[in-house]
Design a protein around this motif. Structure first.
Motif, PDB file in Angstrom:
ATOM      1  N   THR A 142     -18.501 130.370 -59.001  1.00 21.79           N
ATOM      2  CA  THR A 142     -19.777 129.720 -59.305  1.00 21.79           C
ATOM      3  C   THR A 142     -20.438 130.266 -60.569  1.00 21.79           C
ATOM      4  O   THR A 142     -21.574 129.902 -60.865  1.00 21.79           O
ATOM      5  N   ARG A 147     -19.961 139.585 -62.497  1.00 23.89           N
ATOM      6  CA  ARG A 147     -21.213 140.063 -61.911  1.00 23.89           C
ATOM      7  C   ARG A 147     -21.810 141.218 -62.714  1.00 23.89           C
ATOM      8  O   ARG A 147     -23.020 141.388 -62.761  1.00 23.89           O
ATOM      9  N   PRO A 195     -19.052 135.629 -59.217  1.00 25.34           N
ATOM     10  CA  PRO A 195     -19.726 135.026 -58.061  1.00 25.34           C
ATOM     11  C   PRO A 195     -18.914 133.836 -57.561  1.00 25.34           C
ATOM     12  O   PRO A 195     -18.327 133.100 -58.353  1.00 25.34           O
ATOM     13  N   ASN A 196     -18.879 133.639 -56.246  1.00 29.35           N
ATOM     14  CA  ASN A 196     -18.032 132.604 -55.677  1.00 29.35           C
ATOM     15  C   ASN A 196     -18.542 132.177 -54.309  1.00 29.35           C
ATOM     16  O   ASN A 196     -19.519 132.729 -53.789  1.00 29.35           O
ATOM     17  N   THR A 197     -17.869 131.192 -53.713  1.00 29.29           N
ATOM     18  CA  THR A 197     -18.303 130.628 -52.439  1.00 29.29           C
ATOM     19  C   THR A 197     -17.628 131.268 -51.234  1.00 29.29           C
ATOM     20  O   THR A 197     -17.826 130.803 -50.110  1.00 29.29           O
TER      21      THR A 197
END
Length: 318
Positions: A142, A147, A195-197
């Motif tokens: 995302t 990060r 960042p990810n799901t």
């Protein structure tokens, strides 16, 4: 493993090569002379690591790659890189995601030397659980920046390790367990960096399903399939639980992870092979280590010494 080397000072030839190596694209340049492009690629079925050197300014407009495309800048810069609602520029030391696999992108490369690493998006699903739990949702990144600088540096170190210690040696890269472990390592490093799901915290159902019977079935599957290129997703599917459930079961009952347990089982197999080998027959520690998925001899020796109190070379010799 496949390798290729490309070099040309003809912009049309370079465009044709890039279209074949990445995706359909248009390139252009305002540099009048000495427009030399150099590319070296080493790849397996699921990942590729490229080193590129362009001694000119090149504009690009690229259709969706269908793969996760990471860029590590060595020298020079990328200017006005654009996809969807993102516009950014990158310089030496930056590690970035060029674009999501399903989106086109464009920009300018300015006299740059850089690394492009691509991987199959399905690898993310093999090492993490999607936010949809049991639903078949793909894990997505995302953000295009790591990060933190430290997270980017760790990912960069993983890419260079794969480039220098796995893909650089055709014999090592030909070992199925090494290819599988390396691909999973890269995917896990990508998820740790961006960042990810993926959802890492266990749900109530995960906690309920993470009982000792689940653990015993998972251990039995690992021990029966340690000689195959299995993933955490394979183990979870075999015992009919989510990846989060599986990870929580190992953490709760053994204070470890499924893949760390698999590594320990493979280390035990390597130990038995070293005990049974005849050093006068030409058997080597490196051959045994590679057979069981350990690409880096130094790391294998450190793990082995921690587990067995001696070096693998001593076991083979004695």
């Amino acid at each position: 493993m496949d390798s290729l080397v490309f070099e040309s000072d003809d912009l049309g030839v370079t465009e044709e090569f890039l279209c074949h190596a990445y995706a359909r694209m248009r390139i252009g340049s305002t540099t009048p002379t000495a427009r030399t492009a150099r590319v070296r690629r080493d790849s397996t079925t699921s990942i590729s690591v490229d080193e590129l050197d362009l001694n000119f300014e090149m504009s690009y407009s690229v259709t969706p790659l269908g793969r996760i495309c990471l860029c590590v800048m060595h020298e020079g810069s990328v200017q006005d890189h654009v996809f969807h609602r993102v516009r950014d520029s990158f310089g030496p030391g930056d590690t970035v995601l060029f674009a999501p696999p399903d989106l086109p992108y464009s920009g300018r490369i300015c006299n740059a030397r850089y690394n492009i690493t691509m991987l199959d998006p399905a690898l993310l699903d093999q090492v993490a659980a999607a936010s949809g739990g049991r639903r078949l949702e793909r894990v997505r990144l995302t953000g295009h920046r790591p990060r933190s600088q430290a997270a980017g540096d760790r990912l960069k170190a993983t890419i260079f390790y794969l480039r220098d210690h796995v893909l650089a040696d055709p014999d090592t890269a030909a070992q199925p367990l090494i290819v599988s472990a390396s691909s999973q390592l890269l995917a896990a490093s990508v998820l740790a960096a961006f960042p990810n799901t993926a959802q890492t915290d266990p749900t109530g159902q995960d906690r309920k399903d993470a009982h000792p019977t689940t653990l015993r079935r998972a251990i039995a599957y690992i021990e029966d399939h340690a000689d195959r290129p299995i993933t955490v997703a394979d183990i979870a599917a075999a015992v009919h639980v989510t990846i989060r459930t599986l990870q929580y079961a190992f953490r709760r009952h053994l204070d470890t992870t499924p893949m760390a347990y698999l590594r320990r089982v493979r280390l035990a197999h390597a130990h038995r092979d070293l005990l049974a080998a005849d050093p006068h027959s030409g058997a080597t520690v490196g051959d045994v280590a590679a057979r069981w998925g350990f690409a880096h001899p130094g790391r294998f020796a450190a793990l082995y010494r921690t587990m067995y109190g001696s070096s693998p070379a001593e076991t083979l010799r004695d």
